[in-house]
Design a protein around this motif. Structure first.
Motif, PDB file in Angstrom:
ATOM      1  N   SER A  10       0.841  -1.203   0.000  1.00 56.03           N
ATOM      2  CA  SER A  10       0.000   0.000   0.000  1.00 56.03           C
ATOM      3  C   SER A  10       0.869   1.243   0.000  1.00 56.03           C
ATOM      4  O   SER A  10       1.971   1.249   0.552  1.00 56.03           O
ATOM      5  CB  SER A  10      -0.928   0.007   1.219  1.00 56.03           C
ATOM      6  OG  SER A  10      -0.189   0.044   2.419  1.00 56.03           O
ATOM      7  N   LEU A  11       0.338   2.300  -0.638  1.00 64.46           N
ATOM      8  CA  LEU A  11       1.053   3.568  -0.738  1.00 64.46           C
ATOM      9  C   LEU A  11       0.037   4.711  -0.698  1.00 64.46           C
ATOM     10  O   LEU A  11      -0.697   4.921  -1.667  1.00 64.46           O
ATOM     11  CB  LEU A  11       1.858   3.638  -2.039  1.00 64.46           C
ATOM     12  CG  LEU A  11       2.450   5.005  -2.418  1.00 64.46           C
ATOM     13  CD1 LEU A  11       3.439   5.475  -1.354  1.00 64.46           C
ATOM     14  CD2 LEU A  11       3.119   4.926  -3.791  1.00 64.46           C
ATOM     15  N   PRO A  12      -0.069   5.454   0.419  1.00 66.21           N
ATOM     16  CA  PRO A  12      -0.968   6.598   0.484  1.00 66.21           C
ATOM     17  C   PRO A  12      -0.472   7.723  -0.434  1.00 66.21           C
ATOM     18  O   PRO A  12       0.701   8.094  -0.393  1.00 66.21           O
ATOM     19  CB  PRO A  12      -0.897   7.031   1.954  1.00 66.21           C
ATOM     20  CG  PRO A  12      -0.371   5.836   2.683  1.00 66.21           C
ATOM     21  CD  PRO A  12       0.558   5.166   1.713  1.00 66.21           C
ATOM     22  N   VAL A  13      -1.377   8.222  -1.272  1.00 64.60           N
ATOM     23  CA  VAL A  13      -1.005   9.280  -2.210  1.00 64.60           C
ATOM     24  C   VAL A  13      -2.087  10.353  -2.235  1.00 64.60           C
ATOM     25  O   VAL A  13      -3.223  10.126  -1.830  1.00 64.60           O
ATOM     26  CB  VAL A  13      -0.816   8.724  -3.645  1.00 64.60           C
ATOM     27  CG1 VAL A  13       0.384   7.814  -3.731  1.00 64.60           C
ATOM     28  CG2 VAL A  13      -2.080   8.028  -4.133  1.00 64.60           C
ATOM     29  N   GLY A  14      -1.692  11.528  -2.728  1.00 59.16           N
ATOM     30  CA  GLY A  14      -2.628  12.611  -2.972  1.00 59.16           C
ATOM     31  C   GLY A  14      -2.875  12.741  -4.462  1.00 59.16           C
ATOM     32  O   GLY A  14      -1.987  12.473  -5.277  1.00 59.16           O
ATOM     33  N   LEU A  15      -4.092  13.157  -4.839  1.00 54.52           N
ATOM     34  CA  LEU A  15      -4.500  13.275  -6.232  1.00 54.52           C
ATOM     35  C   LEU A  15      -4.539  14.745  -6.604  1.00 54.52           C
ATOM     36  O   LEU A  15      -5.193  15.544  -5.929  1.00 54.52           O
ATOM     37  CB  LEU A  15      -5.880  12.631  -6.417  1.00 54.52           C
ATOM     38  CG  LEU A  15      -6.379  12.367  -7.825  1.00 54.52           C
ATOM     39  CD1 LEU A  15      -5.547  11.269  -8.485  1.00 54.52           C
ATOM     40  CD2 LEU A  15      -7.853  11.945  -7.790  1.00 54.52           C
ATOM     41  N   TYR A  16      -3.847  15.120  -7.691  1.00 54.15           N
ATOM     42  CA  TYR A  16      -3.751  16.527  -8.089  1.00 54.15           C
ATOM     43  C   TYR A  16      -4.101  16.667  -9.574  1.00 54.15           C
ATOM     44  O   TYR A  16      -3.641  15.874 -10.405  1.00 54.15           O
ATOM     45  CB  TYR A  16      -2.337  17.066  -7.853  1.00 54.15           C
ATOM     46  CG  TYR A  16      -1.847  16.880  -6.437  1.00 54.15           C
ATOM     47  CD1 TYR A  16      -2.062  17.853  -5.476  1.00 54.15           C
ATOM     48  CD2 TYR A  16      -1.173  15.716  -6.077  1.00 54.15           C
ATOM     49  CE1 TYR A  16      -1.610  17.672  -4.165  1.00 54.15           C
ATOM     50  CE2 TYR A  16      -0.723  15.523  -4.775  1.00 54.15           C
ATOM     51  CZ  TYR A  16      -0.948  16.512  -3.826  1.00 54.15           C
ATOM     52  OH  TYR A  16      -0.507  16.328  -2.537  1.00 54.15           O
ATOM     53  N   THR A  17      -4.891  17.667  -9.911  1.00 54.99           N
ATOM     54  CA  THR A  17      -5.246  17.911 -11.312  1.00 54.99           C
ATOM     55  C   THR A  17      -4.007  18.268 -12.105  1.00 54.99           C
ATOM     56  O   THR A  17      -3.220  19.122 -11.693  1.00 54.99           O
ATOM     57  CB  THR A  17      -6.281  19.044 -11.419  1.00 54.99           C
ATOM     58  OG1 THR A  17      -7.434  18.699 -10.650  1.00 54.99           O
ATOM     59  CG2 THR A  17      -6.700  19.263 -12.861  1.00 54.99           C
ATOM     60  N   ALA A  18      -3.822  17.627 -13.249  1.00 60.98           N
ATOM     61  CA  ALA A  18      -2.601  17.825 -14.038  1.00 60.98           C
ATOM     62  C   ALA A  18      -2.763  18.843 -15.155  1.00 60.98           C
ATOM     63  O   ALA A  18      -1.773  19.363 -15.658  1.00 60.98           O
ATOM     64  CB  ALA A  18      -2.151  16.488 -14.638  1.00 60.98           C
ATOM     65  N   THR A  19      -3.982  19.119 -15.576  1.00 61.36           N
ATOM     66  CA  THR A  19      -4.180  20.017 -16.719  1.00 61.36           C
ATOM     67  C   THR A  19      -5.129  21.145 -16.361  1.00 61.36           C
ATOM     68  O   THR A  19      -5.870  21.081 -15.371  1.00 61.36           O
ATOM     69  CB  THR A  19      -4.747  19.252 -17.935  1.00 61.36           C
ATOM     70  OG1 THR A  19      -6.004  18.662 -17.568  1.00 61.36           O
ATOM     71  CG2 THR A  19      -3.783  18.174 -18.388  1.00 61.36           C
ATOM     72  N   ASP A  20      -5.101  22.179 -17.186  1.00 60.46           N
ATOM     73  CA  ASP A  20      -5.972  23.335 -16.996  1.00 60.46           C
ATOM     74  C   ASP A  20      -6.421  23.821 -18.356  1.00 60.46           C
ATOM     75  O   ASP A  20      -5.808  23.510 -19.382  1.00 60.46           O
ATOM     76  CB  ASP A  20      -5.227  24.452 -16.249  1.00 60.46           C
ATOM     77  CG  ASP A  20      -6.167  25.489 -15.674  1.00 60.46           C
ATOM     78  OD1 ASP A  20      -7.398  25.280 -15.760  1.00 60.46           O
ATOM     79  OD2 ASP A  20      -5.689  26.503 -15.149  1.00 60.46           O
ATOM     80  N   SER A  21      -7.498  24.581 -18.389  1.00 64.80           N
ATOM     81  CA  SER A  21      -8.016  25.131 -19.639  1.00 64.80           C
ATOM     82  C   SER A  21      -7.806  26.636 -19.651  1.00 64.80           C
ATOM     83  O   SER A  21      -8.055  27.310 -18.641  1.00 64.80           O
ATOM     84  CB  SER A  21      -9.511  24.801 -19.781  1.00 64.80           C
ATOM     85  OG  SER A  21     -10.070  25.487 -20.883  1.00 64.80           O
ATOM     86  N   HIS A  22      -7.326  27.167 -20.791  1.00 65.08           N
ATOM     87  CA  HIS A  22      -7.144  28.620 -20.884  1.00 65.08           C
ATOM     88  C   HIS A  22      -8.259  29.269 -21.709  1.00 65.08           C
ATOM     89  O   HIS A  22      -8.099  30.360 -22.230  1.00 65.08           O
ATOM     90  CB  HIS A  22      -5.778  28.972 -21.480  1.00 65.08           C
ATOM     91  CG  HIS A  22      -5.434  28.232 -22.736  1.00 65.08           C
ATOM     92  ND1 HIS A  22      -6.237  28.217 -23.844  1.00 65.08           N
ATOM     93  CD2 HIS A  22      -4.372  27.463 -23.044  1.00 65.08           C
ATOM     94  CE1 HIS A  22      -5.687  27.491 -24.784  1.00 65.08           C
ATOM     95  NE2 HIS A  22      -4.550  27.001 -24.318  1.00 65.08           N
TER      96      HIS A  22
END
Length: 329
Positions: A10-22
């Motif tokens: 097991s590996l606790p991780v955080g989820l982060y948005t990788a893309t954005d819209s301009h």
């Protein structure tokens, strides 16, 4: 969220948005006013507004609607996944790009998990494989791929198999394998070779959004807005060989070599006249530089966009003048 496997790793991780819209977003206003236009829930038969609590979902079966209450959907919706259960690992090359949807970055949830995070990232990179798993987020179940990418772990949501449309059913004009001569195929390959380039996403930018930003700046300043040039009319290809030959010549045209480009994009020179003294270079009178201080911010922005100056959308008028002046030197 925790990355887990049947082997109890097991590996606790955080989820982060990788893309954005301009994309530039607009509000809807009534013409000649500053009054916002709001969307309302209205009964199409009575024309009266309906309260949110009085709205249910209905599935159209053709003969009737099957009504579903919001709480009924909540009751059958799976809870949010606490862990990402990896079903197994597959070759990355086996996953067709059409399956990939959104991308998220994963980061270790605490320094104590950095080593196992790095170990998993390196192992995936060396194996050339991705972990396949499912998890629930915002009351939706997702099929995902856990991937090693540039020194970090990324999570890619995937389309389900039955969401991928059959191109043969969608496109009724597919030609199949058209009959082509060896010469035509060779010239098509030469065109690809002549136009070969290194992939650099920084070379490409959303020119339409830049024009929209320039339009807004011009209208703020009360300036006249220039219209775009009309698109060139497509021409019918009568002679495929002639069209390929012309494309190769354009793609392989020499810039600094002074020689004629071959089909492979390399420049060649003729031995005829070798040793002859080259003609003296003619003096070119340079045009006077334009005075940027007299231009509007909208015009300055257009020039900054043409010069591909970074950060231009956040610059003031004076900043644009300084940046463009520096770019000239």
């Amino acid at each position: 969220m925790t990355i887990a496997s049947s082997e109890k790793v097991s590996l606790p991780v955080g989820l982060y948005t990788a893309t954005d819209s301009h994309t530039i977003h607009f509000h809807q206003l009534q013409r000649s006013t500053s009054d916002r236009i709001r969307n309302r829930r209205v009964n199409e038969r009575t024309g009266k507004e309906v309260e949110l609590d009085d709205i249910v979902k209905g599935f159209d079966t053709g003969d009737e609607y099957v009504l579903v209450e919001p709480k009924e959907l909540d009751e059958i919706a799976p809870g949010r996944s606490r862990s990402l259960e990896i079903e197994g690992f597959v070759d990355l090359a086996d996953v067709d790009p059409i399956f990939f949807d959104k991308t998220y970055y994963l980061g270790p949830r605490g320094e104590e998990y950095s080593k196992v995070y790095s170990l998993l990232e390196q192992a995936l990179a060396k194996a050339g494989r991705v972990g396949i798993a499912t998890f629930v987020m915002r009351q939706h179940e997702y099929l995902v791929a856990l991937k090693s990418e540039n020194g970090l772990l990324t999570l890619h949501t995937l389309h389900w198999a039955d969401e991928i449309r059959d191109p043969k059913k969608e496109i009724d004009t597919l030609p199949g394998k058209a009959k082509a001569s060896e010469e035509e195929l060779t010239m098509a390959e030469q065109l690809i070779g002549a136009m070969s380039m290194d992939w650099d996403p920084e070379q490409f930018h959303d020119t339409f959004q830049e024009k929209v930003a320039a339009l807004i700046e011009a209208k703020k300043a009360g300036e006249r807005v220039e219209k775009a040039e009309p698109a060139a009319e497509p021409t019918s290809v009568v002679d495929l060989m002639e069209a390929l030959r012309a494309s190769i010549e354009r793609a392989g045209s020499p810039k600094d070599t002074g020689g004629k480009a071959t089909a492979s994009g390399h420049a060649s020179t003729s031995s005829k006249g070798a040793g002859r003294k080259p003609p003296a270079k003619k003096r070119i009178r340079s045009a006077p530089e334009e005075d940027l201080t007299g231009l509007t911010k909208a015009d300055l922005y257009k020039k900054a966009a043409a010069a591909n100056l970074p950060g231009r959308s956040h610059m003031s008028r004076d900043d644009l003048v300084k940046a463009l002046t520096s770019a000239r030197t």
